[in-house]
Each structure stands twice: as structure tokens, then as C-alpha cells.
Design an enzyme around this catalytic site. Structure first.
Site, PDB file in Angstrom:
ATOM      1  N   ARG A 155      11.720  -4.731   4.954  1.00  0.00           N
ATOM      2  CA  ARG A 155      11.324  -3.343   4.659  1.00  0.00           C
ATOM      3  C   ARG A 155      12.185  -2.325   5.396  1.00  0.00           C
ATOM      4  NH1 ARG A 155       5.155  -1.843   5.317  1.00  0.00           N
ATOM      5  NH2 ARG A 155       5.329  -2.814   7.352  1.00  0.00           N
ATOM      6  N   ARG A 160      -9.673   0.695   8.920  1.00  0.00           N
ATOM      7  CA  ARG A 160      -9.189  -0.642   9.230  1.00  0.00           C
ATOM      8  C   ARG A 160     -10.220  -1.452  10.018  1.00  0.00           C
ATOM      9  NH1 ARG A 160      -3.357   0.328   8.943  1.00  0.00           N
ATOM     10  NH2 ARG A 160      -2.163  -1.503   9.424  1.00  0.00           N
ATOM     11  N   ARG A 185      11.224  -0.217  11.112  1.00  0.00           N
ATOM     12  CA  ARG A 185      10.185  -0.077  12.132  1.00  0.00           C
ATOM     13  C   ARG A 185      10.350  -1.125  13.220  1.00  0.00           C
ATOM     14  NH1 ARG A 185       4.802   0.097   8.542  1.00  0.00           N
ATOM     15  NH2 ARG A 185       4.052  -0.958  10.413  1.00  0.00           N
ATOM     16  N   ARG A 233      -0.570  -8.811  13.562  1.00  0.00           N
ATOM     17  CA  ARG A 233      -1.062  -7.812  12.609  1.00  0.00           C
ATOM     18  C   ARG A 233      -1.894  -8.468  11.512  1.00  0.00           C
ATOM     19  NH1 ARG A 233       4.497  -5.192  11.443  1.00  0.00           N
ATOM     20  NH2 ARG A 233       3.439  -3.993   9.839  1.00  0.00           N
ATOM     21  N   LYS A 283       0.830  -1.215   0.000  1.00  0.00           N
ATOM     22  CA  LYS A 283       0.000   0.000   0.000  1.00  0.00           C
ATOM     23  C   LYS A 283       0.865   1.267   0.000  1.00  0.00           C
ATOM     24  CE  LYS A 283      -1.983  -1.134   3.919  1.00  0.00           C
ATOM     25  NZ  LYS A 283      -1.254  -2.401   4.208  1.00  0.00           N
TER      26      LYS A 283
HETATM   27  P1  ADP Z   1       1.111  -1.942   7.865  1.00  0.00           P
HETATM   28  O1  ADP Z   1       0.627  -1.373   6.582  1.00  0.00           O
HETATM   29  O2  ADP Z   1       2.450  -2.592   7.737  1.00  0.00           O
HETATM   30  O3  ADP Z   1       0.111  -2.782   8.583  1.00  0.00           O
HETATM   31  P2  ADP Z   1       0.784   0.655   9.175  1.00  0.00           P
HETATM   32  O4  ADP Z   1       1.947   1.557   9.094  1.00  0.00           O
HETATM   33  O5  ADP Z   1      -0.388   0.943   8.323  1.00  0.00           O
HETATM   34  O6  ADP Z   1       1.369  -0.793   8.918  1.00  0.00           O
HETATM   35  O7  ADP Z   1       0.284   0.561  10.671  1.00  0.00           O
HETATM   36  C1  ADP Z   1       1.156   0.282  11.747  1.00  0.00           C
HETATM   37  C2  ADP Z   1       0.347   0.135  13.025  1.00  0.00           C
HETATM   38  O8  ADP Z   1      -0.309   1.372  13.314  1.00  0.00           O
HETATM   39  C3  ADP Z   1      -0.770  -0.907  12.979  1.00  0.00           C
HETATM   40  O9  ADP Z   1      -0.301  -2.209  13.292  1.00  0.00           O
HETATM   41  C4  ADP Z   1      -1.724  -0.352  14.039  1.00  0.00           C
HETATM   42  O10 ADP Z   1      -1.277  -0.651  15.343  1.00  0.00           O
HETATM   43  C5  ADP Z   1      -1.614   1.141  13.848  1.00  0.00           C
HETATM   44  N1  ADP Z   1      -2.601   1.680  12.892  1.00  0.00           N
HETATM   45  C6  ADP Z   1      -2.361   2.260  11.684  1.00  0.00           C
HETATM   46  N2  ADP Z   1      -3.505   2.642  11.087  1.00  0.00           N
HETATM   47  C7  ADP Z   1      -4.506   2.280  11.938  1.00  0.00           C
HETATM   48  C8  ADP Z   1      -5.936   2.375  11.895  1.00  0.00           C
HETATM   49  N3  ADP Z   1      -6.582   2.924  10.838  1.00  0.00           N
HETATM   50  N4  ADP Z   1      -6.622   1.874  12.946  1.00  0.00           N
HETATM   51  C9  ADP Z   1      -6.017   1.330  14.013  1.00  0.00           C
HETATM   52  N5  ADP Z   1      -4.696   1.199  14.111  1.00  0.00           N
HETATM   53  C10 ADP Z   1      -3.940   1.660  13.087  1.00  0.00           C
HETATM   54  P1  ADP Z   2       2.224  -1.843   3.212  1.00  0.00           P
HETATM   55  O1  ADP Z   2       2.222  -0.341   3.162  1.00  0.00           O
HETATM   56  O2  ADP Z   2       1.034  -2.440   2.548  1.00  0.00           O
HETATM   57  O3  ADP Z   2       2.420  -2.390   4.593  1.00  0.00           O
HETATM   58  P2  ADP Z   2       4.772  -1.590   1.773  1.00  0.00           P
HETATM   59  O4  ADP Z   2       4.392  -0.780   0.581  1.00  0.00           O
HETATM   60  O5  ADP Z   2       5.521  -0.911   2.845  1.00  0.00           O
HETATM   61  O6  ADP Z   2       3.475  -2.352   2.362  1.00  0.00           O
HETATM   62  O7  ADP Z   2       5.607  -2.855   1.248  1.00  0.00           O
HETATM   63  C1  ADP Z   2       6.218  -3.761   2.156  1.00  0.00           C
HETATM   64  C2  ADP Z   2       7.634  -4.079   1.673  1.00  0.00           C
HETATM   65  O8  ADP Z   2       7.547  -4.887   0.497  1.00  0.00           O
HETATM   66  C3  ADP Z   2       8.459  -2.852   1.301  1.00  0.00           C
HETATM   67  O9  ADP Z   2       9.802  -3.104   1.685  1.00  0.00           O
HETATM   68  C4  ADP Z   2       8.324  -2.779  -0.224  1.00  0.00           C
HETATM   69  O10 ADP Z   2       9.518  -2.246  -0.820  1.00  0.00           O
HETATM   70  C5  ADP Z   2       8.121  -4.229  -0.622  1.00  0.00           C
HETATM   71  N1  ADP Z   2       7.147  -4.398  -1.727  1.00  0.00           N
HETATM   72  C6  ADP Z   2       6.029  -3.643  -1.969  1.00  0.00           C
HETATM   73  N2  ADP Z   2       5.361  -4.127  -3.049  1.00  0.00           N
HETATM   74  C7  ADP Z   2       6.051  -5.221  -3.481  1.00  0.00           C
HETATM   75  C8  ADP Z   2       5.877  -6.152  -4.576  1.00  0.00           C
HETATM   76  N3  ADP Z   2       4.819  -6.056  -5.403  1.00  0.00           N
HETATM   77  N4  ADP Z   2       6.787  -7.120  -4.706  1.00  0.00           N
HETATM   78  C9  ADP Z   2       7.852  -7.233  -3.853  1.00  0.00           C
HETATM   79  N5  ADP Z   2       8.073  -6.393  -2.818  1.00  0.00           N
HETATM   80  C10 ADP Z   2       7.189  -5.384  -2.630  1.00  0.00           C
END
Ligand code: ADP
Ligand code: ADP
Ligand code: ZN
Length: 216
Positions: free
Chosen positions: A127, A88, A161, A172, A13
Site C-alpha cells: 500500500r 473499533r 505508512r 493489528r 475500507k
Molecule cells: P487500517 O485500516 O490499516 O487498520 P487505520 O488507518 O484505520 O489502519 O488505523 C491505523 C492505526 O490507527 C490503528 O492500528 C490504530 O492504532 C489507530 N486507530 C485508528 N482508528 C482507531 C480507532 N477507532 N480506535 C483506536 N485506534 C484507532
Molecule cells: P483499509 O483502509 O481497509 O486498511 P485500503 O483501502 O487502504 O484498506 O486497502 C489496502 C491496500 O489494498 C491498498 O493498497 C489498496 O490499493 C489495495 N486494495 C484495496 N481493495 C483491494 C481489492 N479488492 N483487491 C486488491 N487490492 C485492494
């Protein structure tokens, strides 16, 4: 334009939201980034959120809805936003509907990034981001052109992170399946759901995202 990117942690995302932001001038609203900024700043919300995030659980709907509502009122959001990580839960989705209606805004599309769970640990544990500009990278799948130097800003400091470890990923993912996945039928029912193959190579996903946007 108001877009939602939906998918489990590691689906891609943030990566695709950054590209859409650069290409279309939409603003990426990453609730995860906002919470991490609050943690770094040591605000009350940040202190509260840190404990929850480290457990891989979700921060309260009230906090999240308040953060997004305030952010949407900022002038830079006028040209459109990409919601990355929000809503979410079903309560957040309902609150978003209400707040958009109250602000006279319309949800254009929800793009689901479909991925298999078994690739997500590798995505998440590899990541890292540029400490200066926030551009995202991956140890294997997305390296900077010159090792140790950010493609975008030339920065040489990177960060990982604290919640990007194999233990937290399990909670998660559970939170995603239990609380977030029910939003898919919700948005399908509203006729705004589109899907892309999040398993494809990053550039291929970007092309699919563009195609999805064209179809709006
Ligand atoms: P990822 O895409 O890897 O799951 P995010 O950066 O979106 O990670 O979120 C990291 C953490 O922040 C989540 O595991 C949660 O604890 C919190 N968080 C983020 N967005 C939300 C949301 N919309 N509602 C509740 N918790 C959230
Ligand atoms: P999200 O925001 O959904 O948690 P990220 O965009 O941060 O996910 O992607 C997670 C990790 O995977 C990052 O290190 C990113 O560079 C890598 N990544 C994202 N999309 C792809 C893909 N299509 N194939 C392989 N690696 C990816
Ligand atoms: Zn950078």
C-alpha cells in the site's frame, strides 16, 4: 447518511470510502488519517498515538470518541459521512450510538468488507498513497495509469505508512479479531449490517458497495 465501513486492516475500507466520497458527496472520516495528521503536526494526541500505532495496538476509546464527536459537528458533515476505521471497540460503538442520538443523527448502515486474513499482509505491505492528495494505490493491485504520477492530482510524491509492515500487521489483525469483530453481531442485532466480498477485484467491490447503498 451515516455509513460505517467495517473490516480488518487492508480490507479496502479506505479505497472504497474514497470512491463513495467522490461519487456521493459523503465525507470520509478516517480515524487513521486523523491520527496520522495529529502525529505529523506533533500535537499531544499525536505524540501519544504514535507509540500505540507503531505497536499495532488501539488508541484509547476516550481519544477516538472525542475526535469523532468534534469532527461530526463540522458543517461539511451535514450531507453525510462514511466512518472508516471507527468504531473499533464495543465501547466506541456504544459511545457512537449515544453521540448520534444526542446530535439527532441516525446510523443508516454498517458494511462489512469480508476478507481472508492470509491476503492482508500482501495488501498492506504493497500500500502507498499520493503525498499531495492522499489517493491510495497498491504496488500490484492498483497502480497509477502513468507510473510515478498520481491519477487524480498529477503529484509525483508518494508515501508509505510506518506501521504497514509484516510485523505490525500481526498485532493489528489480533486487535481486529479481539476488539472489533464483536461489533459485527452487535450491528447485525440492530438490523443494519450488510456484507460485501472484500476479496473481489476493486471495481467489483465498488459495484457491490453501490448495490448495498441502493438497498438502504
Ligand atoms: P487500517 O485500516 O490499516 O487498520 P487505520 O488507518 O484505520 O489502519 O488505523 C491505523 C492505526 O490507527 C490503528 O492500528 C490504530 O492504532 C489507530 N486507530 C485508528 N482508528 C482507531 C480507532 N477507532 N480506535 C483506536 N485506534 C484507532
Ligand atoms: P483499509 O483502509 O481497509 O486498511 P485500503 O483501502 O487502504 O484498506 O486497502 C489496502 C491496500 O489494498 C491498498 O493498497 C489498496 O490499493 C489495495 N486494495 C484495496 N481493495 C483491494 C481489492 N479488492 N483487491 C486488491 N487490492 C485492494
Ligand atoms: Zn494525488
Amino acid at each position: 447518511m451515516i455509513l460505517i465501513l467495517l473490516g480488518p486492516p487492508g480490507a479496502g475500507k479506505g479505497t472504497q470510502a474514497q470512491r463513495l466520497q467522490d461519487k456521493h458527496g459523503l465525507i470520509q472520516l478516517s480515524t487513521g488519517d486523523m491520527l496520522r495528521a495529529a502525529v505529523a503536526a506533533g500535537t499531544e494526541i499525536g505524540l501519544e498515538a504514535k507509540k500505540v500505532m507503531d505497536r499495532g495496538e488501539l488508541v484509547s476509546d476516550e481519544i477516538m470518541t472525542g475526535i469523532i464527536s468534534d469532527r461530526l459537528d463540522q458543517p461539511d458533515c451535514k450531507n453525510g459521512v462514511i466512518l472508516d476505521g471507527f468504531p473499533r471497540t464495543e465501547a466506541q460503538a456504544a459511545a457512537l450510538d449515544e453521540m448520534l442520538a444526542a446530535k439527532g443523527l441516525v446510523l443508516d448502515a454498517v458494511i462489512e468488507m469480508k476478507t481472508d486474513d492470509d491476503i492482508l499482509v500482501e495488501r498492506i505491505t504493497g500500500r502507498y498513497t499520493c503525498a499531495t492528495c492522499g489517493t491510495g494505490y497498491h504496488d500490484i493491485f492498483l497502480k497509477p495509469a502513468v507510473e510515478g504520477v498520481c491519477d487524480k492530482c498529477g503529484g509525483t510524491e508518494f508515501k508509505r505508512r510506518s506501521d504497514d509492515n509484516a510485523d505490525t500487521v500481526v498485532s493489528r489483525l489480533k486487535a481486529y479479531h479481539d476488539q472489533t469483530a464483536p461489533l459485527l453481531p452487535y450491528y447485525q442485532g440492530k438490523g443494519v449490517l450488510k456484507q460485501v466480498d472484500g476479496m473481489a477485484d476493486i471495481d467489483v467491490v465498488t459495484q457491490e458497495m453501490e448495490a448495498a447503498l441502493q438497498s438502504i
